[in-house]
Design a protein around this motif. Structure first.
Motif, PDB file in Angstrom:
ATOM      1  N   ALA A 160      -7.807  48.253  98.206  1.00 24.53           N
ATOM      2  CA  ALA A 160      -7.471  47.014  97.490  1.00 24.53           C
ATOM      3  C   ALA A 160      -6.518  46.159  98.316  1.00 24.53           C
ATOM      4  CB  ALA A 160      -6.851  47.347  96.137  1.00 24.53           C
ATOM      5  N   ALA A 161      -5.570  46.801  98.987  1.00 26.44           N
ATOM      6  CA  ALA A 161      -4.628  46.060  99.826  1.00 26.44           C
ATOM      7  C   ALA A 161      -5.355  45.391 100.990  1.00 26.44           C
ATOM      8  CB  ALA A 161      -3.547  47.006 100.352  1.00 26.44           C
ATOM      9  N   ILE A 162      -6.294  46.096 101.613  1.00 28.95           N
ATOM     10  CA  ILE A 162      -7.061  45.532 102.721  1.00 28.95           C
ATOM     11  C   ILE A 162      -7.889  44.348 102.227  1.00 28.95           C
ATOM     12  CG2 ILE A 162      -8.817  45.990 104.457  1.00 28.95           C
ATOM     13  CD1 ILE A 162      -6.136  47.444 104.929  1.00 28.95           C
ATOM     14  N   ASP A 163      -8.518  44.481 101.052  1.00 31.04           N
ATOM     15  CA  ASP A 163      -9.309  43.385 100.490  1.00 31.04           C
ATOM     16  C   ASP A 163      -8.440  42.163 100.221  1.00 31.04           C
ATOM     17  OD1 ASP A 163     -11.581  44.905 100.614  1.00 31.04           O
ATOM     18  OD2 ASP A 163     -11.574  45.475  98.493  1.00 31.04           O
ATOM     19  N   VAL A 175       1.017  49.484 105.566  1.00 23.34           N
ATOM     20  CA  VAL A 175       1.609  50.793 105.856  1.00 23.34           C
ATOM     21  C   VAL A 175       1.264  51.727 104.699  1.00 23.34           C
ATOM     22  CG1 VAL A 175       3.715  52.045 106.433  1.00 23.34           C
ATOM     23  CG2 VAL A 175       3.511  49.606 107.021  1.00 23.34           C
ATOM     24  N   ALA A 176       0.535  52.778 104.988  1.00 21.49           N
ATOM     25  CA  ALA A 176       0.101  53.720 103.948  1.00 21.49           C
ATOM     26  C   ALA A 176       0.970  54.963 103.994  1.00 21.49           C
ATOM     27  CB  ALA A 176      -1.360  54.090 104.143  1.00 21.49           C
ATOM     28  N   ALA A 199      -9.758  53.852 105.654  1.00 14.13           N
ATOM     29  CA  ALA A 199      -9.799  52.703 104.744  1.00 14.13           C
ATOM     30  C   ALA A 199      -9.258  51.433 105.393  1.00 14.13           C
ATOM     31  CB  ALA A 199      -9.003  53.012 103.475  1.00 14.13           C
ATOM     32  N   GLY A 200      -8.594  51.562 106.553  1.00 13.91           N
ATOM     33  CA  GLY A 200      -8.105  50.380 107.261  1.00 13.91           C
ATOM     34  C   GLY A 200      -6.610  50.243 107.366  1.00 13.91           C
ATOM     35  N   ALA A 201      -5.843  51.277 106.998  1.00 11.18           N
ATOM     36  CA  ALA A 201      -4.387  51.199 107.109  1.00 11.18           C
ATOM     37  C   ALA A 201      -3.977  51.032 108.575  1.00 11.18           C
ATOM     38  CB  ALA A 201      -3.740  52.449 106.522  1.00 11.18           C
ATOM     39  N   ASP A 202      -2.877  50.317 108.793  1.00 10.16           N
ATOM     40  CA  ASP A 202      -2.423  49.995 110.144  1.00 10.16           C
ATOM     41  C   ASP A 202      -1.310  50.907 110.641  1.00 10.16           C
ATOM     42  OD1 ASP A 202      -3.983  47.463 110.423  1.00 10.16           O
ATOM     43  OD2 ASP A 202      -2.721  46.883 108.721  1.00 10.16           O
ATOM     44  N   LEU A 203      -0.590  51.560 109.734  1.00 11.10           N
ATOM     45  CA  LEU A 203       0.548  52.413 110.081  1.00 11.10           C
ATOM     46  C   LEU A 203       0.625  53.492 109.018  1.00 11.10           C
ATOM     47  CD1 LEU A 203       2.963  52.655 112.096  1.00 11.10           C
ATOM     48  CD2 LEU A 203       4.280  51.229 110.513  1.00 11.10           C
ATOM     49  N   LEU A 204       0.866  54.744 109.415  1.00 12.08           N
ATOM     50  CA  LEU A 204       0.808  55.875 108.498  1.00 12.08           C
ATOM     51  C   LEU A 204       2.150  56.594 108.413  1.00 12.08           C
ATOM     52  CD1 LEU A 204      -2.609  57.394 109.684  1.00 12.08           C
ATOM     53  CD2 LEU A 204      -2.237  55.912 107.698  1.00 12.08           C
ATOM     54  N   LEU A 205       2.458  57.082 107.203  1.00 11.09           N
ATOM     55  CA  LEU A 205       3.701  57.819 106.960  1.00 11.09           C
ATOM     56  C   LEU A 205       3.447  58.970 106.002  1.00 11.09           C
ATOM     57  CD1 LEU A 205       6.817  58.290 106.780  1.00 11.09           C
ATOM     58  CD2 LEU A 205       6.878  56.485 105.047  1.00 11.09           C
ATOM     59  N   ILE A 206       3.866  60.167 106.385  1.00  6.68           N
ATOM     60  CA  ILE A 206       3.960  61.314 105.470  1.00  6.68           C
ATOM     61  C   ILE A 206       5.437  61.567 105.247  1.00  6.68           C
ATOM     62  CG2 ILE A 206       3.513  63.761 105.074  1.00  6.68           C
ATOM     63  CD1 ILE A 206       1.104  63.580 106.888  1.00  6.68           C
ATOM     64  N   THR A 207       5.872  61.534 104.001  1.00  6.01           N
ATOM     65  CA  THR A 207       7.280  61.771 103.708  1.00  6.01           C
ATOM     66  C   THR A 207       7.568  63.264 103.614  1.00  6.01           C
ATOM     67  OG1 THR A 207       6.949  61.698 101.310  1.00  6.01           O
ATOM     68  CG2 THR A 207       7.431  59.623 102.416  1.00  6.01           C
ATOM     69  N   ALA A 208       8.820  63.605 103.893  1.00 11.13           N
ATOM     70  CA  ALA A 208       9.371  64.943 103.681  1.00 11.13           C
ATOM     71  C   ALA A 208       8.661  66.037 104.468  1.00 11.13           C
ATOM     72  CB  ALA A 208       9.374  65.283 102.185  1.00 11.13           C
ATOM     73  N   LEU A 209       8.217  65.733 105.690  1.00 11.34           N
ATOM     74  CA  LEU A 209       7.742  66.799 106.568  1.00 11.34           C
ATOM     75  C   LEU A 209       8.922  67.704 106.912  1.00 11.34           C
ATOM     76  CD1 LEU A 209       5.397  64.763 108.959  1.00 11.34           C
ATOM     77  CD2 LEU A 209       4.739  66.269 107.056  1.00 11.34           C
ATOM     78  N   VAL A 225      -4.360  55.334 114.957  1.00 11.42           N
ATOM     79  CA  VAL A 225      -3.477  54.610 114.038  1.00 11.42           C
ATOM     80  C   VAL A 225      -2.039  55.074 114.270  1.00 11.42           C
ATOM     81  CG1 VAL A 225      -2.981  54.048 111.628  1.00 11.42           C
ATOM     82  CG2 VAL A 225      -5.339  54.475 112.352  1.00 11.42           C
ATOM     83  N   PRO A 226      -1.110  54.168 114.543  1.00 12.21           N
ATOM     84  CA  PRO A 226       0.280  54.571 114.822  1.00 12.21           C
ATOM     85  C   PRO A 226       0.950  55.223 113.623  1.00 12.21           C
ATOM     86  CG  PRO A 226       0.094  52.180 114.659  1.00 12.21           C
ATOM     87  CD  PRO A 226      -1.303  52.708 114.654  1.00 12.21           C
ATOM     88  N   LYS A 227       1.970  56.050 113.928  1.00 11.04           N
ATOM     89  CA  LYS A 227       2.664  56.827 112.900  1.00 11.04           C
ATOM     90  C   LYS A 227       4.118  56.376 112.774  1.00 11.04           C
ATOM     91  CE  LYS A 227      -1.062  59.415 112.693  1.00 11.04           C
ATOM     92  NZ  LYS A 227      -1.770  58.985 113.920  1.00 11.04           N
ATOM     93  N   LEU A 228       4.620  56.466 111.539  1.00 12.67           N
ATOM     94  CA  LEU A 228       5.992  56.098 111.209  1.00 12.67           C
ATOM     95  C   LEU A 228       6.778  57.355 110.872  1.00 12.67           C
ATOM     96  CD1 LEU A 228       8.214  54.017 110.334  1.00 12.67           C
ATOM     97  CD2 LEU A 228       7.105  53.959 108.106  1.00 12.67           C
ATOM     98  N   ALA A 229       7.923  57.534 111.513  1.00 11.90           N
ATOM     99  CA  ALA A 229       8.837  58.648 111.201  1.00 11.90           C
ATOM    100  C   ALA A 229       9.963  58.127 110.333  1.00 11.90           C
ATOM    101  CB  ALA A 229       9.398  59.247 112.480  1.00 11.90           C
TER     102      ALA A 229
END
Length: 316
Positions: A160-163, A175-176, A199-209, A225-229
């Motif tokens: 929905a965000a990409i649309d 940022v997903a 789905a088309g996200a530009d930057l990815l984040l997993i919290t609490a690794l 796809v680049p990653k966010l720490a």
């Protein structure tokens, strides 16, 4: 100085200029495409954003945790509203020229709400928007009791965000974020980040690794796809690594979500203790001249002179 551009959302029309200015989103994309890792402090108001820019950082995050604390004096538990975040974001983006990523929590509802949120974040001047897969009301990602929506709903938020971005003619960076590592399992968080990338996200984040090995495995997922720490200062679940270590692991962006808020709280507490004891904390303050420079008084006075008349003398 030439005539200023007319701005509506991220569409820029420069009058009598051969080269239109770069939109905040395009500027952020250029940063993400450049070599190295990019440090991104979280701001919470226009002043803190200006300080981030003056310190030489190339981008910042308007963080929900910090804005909820500074604007409401309340915890990051889904209490701050969509309208309050948009309003605060507009003040922040107008104060700086660096790109700002806006924290949109869960998108404030279903997929249709997500689309409206994206459109309004674009209008507010944000270069990027962060969306997460928690249920509402959401909570800070490093606290207990995380719950996430289904895989299908999580992916649909990103779609929905990409649309909304495409329909708006914008290039805002999506940022997903997933909180499923803590809510379900590490394997689930990897599955979701792959789906977000598809789905088309530009930057990815997993919290609490919780380990460097998990961080490496995350960075190897959806490698294009680049990653966010997220380096949660003061005691989160994720190991605190320096920027060069994070770059070696595979990250492109490192976020410091609490530094400015935390030191502000401590500085205000110390100042109030000093005042209560009868001492003004001069030695720990910038001078009045420094404060005027930071806030733009000198630039204001210079511009004011252009409009001075014999009956309206500029400020001294």
């Amino acid at each position: 100085m030439g005539p200023k551009p007319w701005v509506k959302g991220t569409t820029f029309i420069e009058i009598d200029s051969p080269s239109p200015p770069m939109s905040p989103a395009n500027l952020l994309r250029r940063i993400l495409a450049s070599p190295g890792i990019h440090q991104t402090p979280a701001c919470f108001d226009a002043l803190s954003a200006k300080l981030v820019e003056r310190a030489g950082f190339h981008c910042c995050l308007a963080g929900g945790f910090s804005i909820s604390a500074a604007r409401l004096g309340m915890p990051d538990a889904g209490l701050i509203s969509y309208g309050e975040m948009v309003e605060q974001g507009r003040l922040i983006t107008q104060a700086v020229s660096i790109p700002v990523i806006g924290d949109a929590d869960t998108g404030y509802g279903n997929a249709m709400n997500v689309k409206r949120t994206v459109r309004e974040f674009i209008q507010a001047g944000f270069a990027g928007i962060m969306l997460e897969d928690q249920v509402s009301p959401k909570a800070c990602g490093h606290t207990q009791g995380r719950k996430v929506v289904s895989r299908e709903e999580a992916v649909m938020r990103i779609k929905a965000a990409i649309d909304a971005r495409e329909e708006s003619g914008s290039d805002i960076v999506v940022v997903a974020r997933t909180d499923s590592r803590q809510a379900v399992s590490f394997e689930e968080s990897l599955w979701r980040t792959r789906a977000f990338a598809d789905a088309g996200a530009d930057l990815l984040l997993i919290t609490a690794l919780t380990s460097k090995d998990q961080m490496k495995a995350f960075c190897e997922t959806a490698p294009l796809v680049p990653k966010l720490a997220n380096m949660l200062e003061g005691g989160g679940k994720t190991p605190i690594l320096n920027p060069s270590e994070l770059e070696d692991v595979g990250y492109k962006v490192v976020l410091y979500p609490l530094s400015l808020l935390g030191v502000s709280i401590r500085a205000m507490q110390d100042a109030l203790t000093s005042i209560k004891s009868g001492h003004v904390p001069h030695e720990r303050m910038p001078s009045f001249e420094e404060m005027k420079e930071i806030l733009g008084f000198n630039s204001y006075y210079e511009e004011e002179k252009r409009y001075a008349t014999s009956s309206n003398q500029p400020s001294s």
